[in-house]
Structure formats: structure tokens, C-alpha cells
Design a protein around this motif. Sequence first.
Motif, PDB file in Angstrom:
ATOM      1  N   ASP A   1      -1.739 -14.294   2.776  1.00  0.00           N
ATOM      2  CA  ASP A   1      -1.596 -13.023   3.494  1.00  0.00           C
ATOM      3  C   ASP A   1      -0.325 -12.286   3.092  1.00  0.00           C
ATOM      4  OD1 ASP A   1      -3.913 -13.618   4.797  1.00  0.00           O
ATOM      5  OD2 ASP A   1      -2.928 -14.337   6.627  1.00  0.00           O
ATOM      6  N   GLY A   2       0.692 -13.013   2.647  1.00  0.00           N
ATOM      7  CA  GLY A   2       1.934 -12.381   2.227  1.00  0.00           C
ATOM      8  C   GLY A   2       1.806 -11.635   0.916  1.00  0.00           C
ATOM      9  N   MET A   3       0.694 -11.823   0.213  1.00  0.00           N
ATOM     10  CA  MET A   3       0.507 -11.168  -1.079  1.00  0.00           C
ATOM     11  C   MET A   3      -0.430  -9.965  -0.974  1.00  0.00           C
ATOM     12  SD  MET A   3       0.597 -14.687  -3.344  1.00  0.00           S
ATOM     13  CE  MET A   3      -0.959 -14.502  -4.011  1.00  0.00           C
ATOM     14  N   LEU A   4      -0.802  -9.583   0.229  1.00  0.00           N
ATOM     15  CA  LEU A   4      -1.686  -8.432   0.406  1.00  0.00           C
ATOM     16  C   LEU A   4      -0.932  -7.130   0.157  1.00  0.00           C
ATOM     17  CD1 LEU A   4      -3.529  -9.407   3.717  1.00  0.00           C
ATOM     18  CD2 LEU A   4      -4.464  -9.455   1.406  1.00  0.00           C
ATOM     19  N   PRO A   5      -1.631  -6.093  -0.290  1.00  0.00           N
ATOM     20  CA  PRO A   5      -0.980  -4.781  -0.384  1.00  0.00           C
ATOM     21  C   PRO A   5      -0.550  -4.324   1.010  1.00  0.00           C
ATOM     22  CG  PRO A   5      -3.155  -4.761  -1.426  1.00  0.00           C
ATOM     23  CD  PRO A   5      -3.001  -6.079  -0.762  1.00  0.00           C
ATOM     24  N   PRO A   6       0.471  -3.502   1.114  1.00  0.00           N
ATOM     25  CA  PRO A   6       1.019  -3.140   2.426  1.00  0.00           C
ATOM     26  C   PRO A   6      -0.002  -2.531   3.382  1.00  0.00           C
ATOM     27  CG  PRO A   6       2.377  -2.234   0.662  1.00  0.00           C
ATOM     28  CD  PRO A   6       1.228  -2.902   0.017  1.00  0.00           C
ATOM     29  N   GLY A   7      -0.858  -1.652   2.897  1.00  0.00           N
ATOM     30  CA  GLY A   7      -1.846  -1.020   3.773  1.00  0.00           C
ATOM     31  C   GLY A   7      -2.844  -2.026   4.321  1.00  0.00           C
ATOM     32  N   LEU A   8      -3.294  -2.943   3.462  1.00  0.00           N
ATOM     33  CA  LEU A   8      -4.241  -3.961   3.902  1.00  0.00           C
ATOM     34  C   LEU A   8      -3.579  -4.946   4.860  1.00  0.00           C
ATOM     35  CD1 LEU A   8      -7.164  -4.658   3.509  1.00  0.00           C
ATOM     36  CD2 LEU A   8      -6.529  -6.105   1.595  1.00  0.00           C
ATOM     37  N   ALA A   9      -2.300  -5.257   4.618  1.00  0.00           N
ATOM     38  CA  ALA A   9      -1.571  -6.147   5.532  1.00  0.00           C
ATOM     39  C   ALA A   9      -1.441  -5.497   6.917  1.00  0.00           C
ATOM     40  CB  ALA A   9      -0.196  -6.477   4.963  1.00  0.00           C
ATOM     41  N   LEU A  10      -1.176  -4.190   6.953  1.00  0.00           N
ATOM     42  CA  LEU A  10      -1.082  -3.489   8.242  1.00  0.00           C
ATOM     43  C   LEU A  10      -2.440  -3.452   8.941  1.00  0.00           C
ATOM     44  CD1 LEU A  10       1.294  -0.526   7.374  1.00  0.00           C
ATOM     45  CD2 LEU A  10       1.733  -2.355   9.013  1.00  0.00           C
ATOM     46  N   ARG A  11      -3.499  -3.251   8.184  1.00  0.00           N
ATOM     47  CA  ARG A  11      -4.837  -3.239   8.782  1.00  0.00           C
ATOM     48  C   ARG A  11      -5.178  -4.610   9.361  1.00  0.00           C
ATOM     49  NH1 ARG A  11      -9.941  -0.955   5.547  1.00  0.00           N
ATOM     50  NH2 ARG A  11      -8.775   0.963   5.842  1.00  0.00           N
ATOM     51  N   LYS A  12      -4.816  -5.668   8.635  1.00  0.00           N
ATOM     52  CA  LYS A  12      -5.085  -7.027   9.129  1.00  0.00           C
ATOM     53  C   LYS A  12      -4.255  -7.309  10.377  1.00  0.00           C
ATOM     54  CE  LYS A  12      -5.698 -11.699   7.656  1.00  0.00           C
ATOM     55  NZ  LYS A  12      -5.807 -12.605   6.552  1.00  0.00           N
TER      56      LYS A  12
ATOM     57  N   PRO B   1       5.425   7.565  -0.644  1.00  0.00           N
ATOM     58  CA  PRO B   1       4.616   8.059  -1.763  1.00  0.00           C
ATOM     59  C   PRO B   1       3.651   6.969  -2.232  1.00  0.00           C
ATOM     60  CG  PRO B   1       6.909   7.746  -2.417  1.00  0.00           C
ATOM     61  CD  PRO B   1       6.828   7.466  -0.965  1.00  0.00           C
ATOM     62  N   ALA B   2       2.434   7.370  -2.539  1.00  0.00           N
ATOM     63  CA  ALA B   2       1.414   6.419  -2.966  1.00  0.00           C
ATOM     64  C   ALA B   2       1.496   6.240  -4.476  1.00  0.00           C
ATOM     65  CB  ALA B   2       0.038   6.910  -2.556  1.00  0.00           C
ATOM     66  N   ASP B   3       1.809   5.010  -4.901  1.00  0.00           N
ATOM     67  CA  ASP B   3       1.866   4.742  -6.333  1.00  0.00           C
ATOM     68  C   ASP B   3       0.548   4.166  -6.846  1.00  0.00           C
ATOM     69  OD1 ASP B   3       2.202   2.471  -4.902  1.00  0.00           O
ATOM     70  OD2 ASP B   3       3.759   1.599  -6.144  1.00  0.00           O
ATOM     71  N   ARG B   4      -0.297   3.705  -5.930  1.00  0.00           N
ATOM     72  CA  ARG B   4      -1.607   3.182  -6.312  1.00  0.00           C
ATOM     73  C   ARG B   4      -2.521   3.305  -5.106  1.00  0.00           C
ATOM     74  NH1 ARG B   4       1.668  -1.137  -5.285  1.00  0.00           N
ATOM     75  NH2 ARG B   4       0.888  -2.681  -3.835  1.00  0.00           N
ATOM     76  N   ALA B   5      -3.798   3.107  -5.341  1.00  0.00           N
ATOM     77  CA  ALA B   5      -4.761   3.163  -4.240  1.00  0.00           C
ATOM     78  C   ALA B   5      -4.479   2.013  -3.283  1.00  0.00           C
ATOM     79  CB  ALA B   5      -6.174   3.063  -4.786  1.00  0.00           C
ATOM     80  N   ASP B   6      -4.516   2.313  -2.012  1.00  0.00           N
ATOM     81  CA  ASP B   6      -4.199   1.303  -0.999  1.00  0.00           C
ATOM     82  C   ASP B   6      -5.089   1.549   0.210  1.00  0.00           C
ATOM     83  OD1 ASP B   6      -2.968  -0.739   0.334  1.00  0.00           O
ATOM     84  OD2 ASP B   6      -1.043   0.265   0.579  1.00  0.00           O
ATOM     85  N   ALA B   7      -5.339   0.520   0.957  1.00  0.00           N
ATOM     86  CA  ALA B   7      -6.122   0.675   2.182  1.00  0.00           C
ATOM     87  C   ALA B   7      -5.336   1.527   3.167  1.00  0.00           C
ATOM     88  CB  ALA B   7      -6.415  -0.690   2.791  1.00  0.00           C
TER      89      ALA B   7
END
Length: 164
Positions: A63-74, A110-116
Motif C-alpha cells: 500500500d505504501g507504493m500506491l500513487p498518491p491519488g489511489l492511496a487517498l481513495r483507499k 500539478p499533475a505530472d502523470r495520470a492519477d486516480a
Amino acid sequence: MTERKPPGMSFETWVDQQITQAQARGAFEGLTLAGRPLPRRDREQTSYEWALEWARRENGGPDGMLPPGLALRKERDGLPEVVARLPSEGAVRGVVDEFNERVAAHWRRPADRADAVPGMADLDVLLEHWRATRPPAEPEPEPAIMAPEPRRRRRRWFRRRDRG
């Protein structure tokens, strides 16, 4: 951070020099396994098992390796369990406000890549969940109705004297 290997010096010489300097500083003193062989592994690890062990040790698990947006959603999906353990409504409001502030900060970066895209936590729904998971209030113990103590009869003043 270690310094760079000087040009022209062999790698083995440079490593030996680093070890000698560490011994002089006392970096190897008082180690728990000093003088003993390294512990053996019970079995061989696959690269996948090694990577999972490393992730748990370094990042708190996969779970610590999730992208920030997905970690917040989880984290948002796990909020009802967190809220159920909180002691007061104020604590629930604090946790939800702090989470929503982190989501807003995530939106502003700023969004550097697609994220949840995480959504905000609904405070009213979480408060209702918190109230529903509260144990029922213990009824206040009713004061025991005790029979009044029998009144002691007072002796009259003229009977107190010792006759004799």
C-alpha cells in the motif's frame, strides 16, 4: 553519504579504505551479531517474495507504493472503520477535516502523470455511521430507595439525671 571513489584508485582498495575508517570510528562496535555467522534463511526466496518483504520493511507494505491519488481513495474507503473507533464526534470531525484538506492539497498540486482522482469524505455520512456504531448509552443507576432510619427517641432532659 559516502564520498565518491577517487579516480585512479581501484574499487577494492577504496572499499578497504572505507572499512578501515569505519573501524577507526567504532562503527562496528556493539553490533548484535558480532562474531557470529549471519542467520540462515529457512528457504530460498523468489524475487517476488523478496520485493514484498522489502516493500513491507521500507514502505509499510504494498500500500505504501500506491500513487498518491489511489492511496487517498483507499484511505477514504477505510474511513468508516477508523471513525467507528473514535471516542467523540469532535474527533470524527477532526479526522474527516484533515483528510479533506489532504485531498484538496492533492487536487491543487500539478499533475505530472495520470492519477486516480480521490473524492472528499462526506462528513454527515461518517457522523451517522459513527452514531450508529456507538454502544447504547448505559442507563444511569437509579438511586436505591432505602427505608429511612428509625428516629431515635430523644431522652428528655429531666430523665437524664442519674437517680441514685
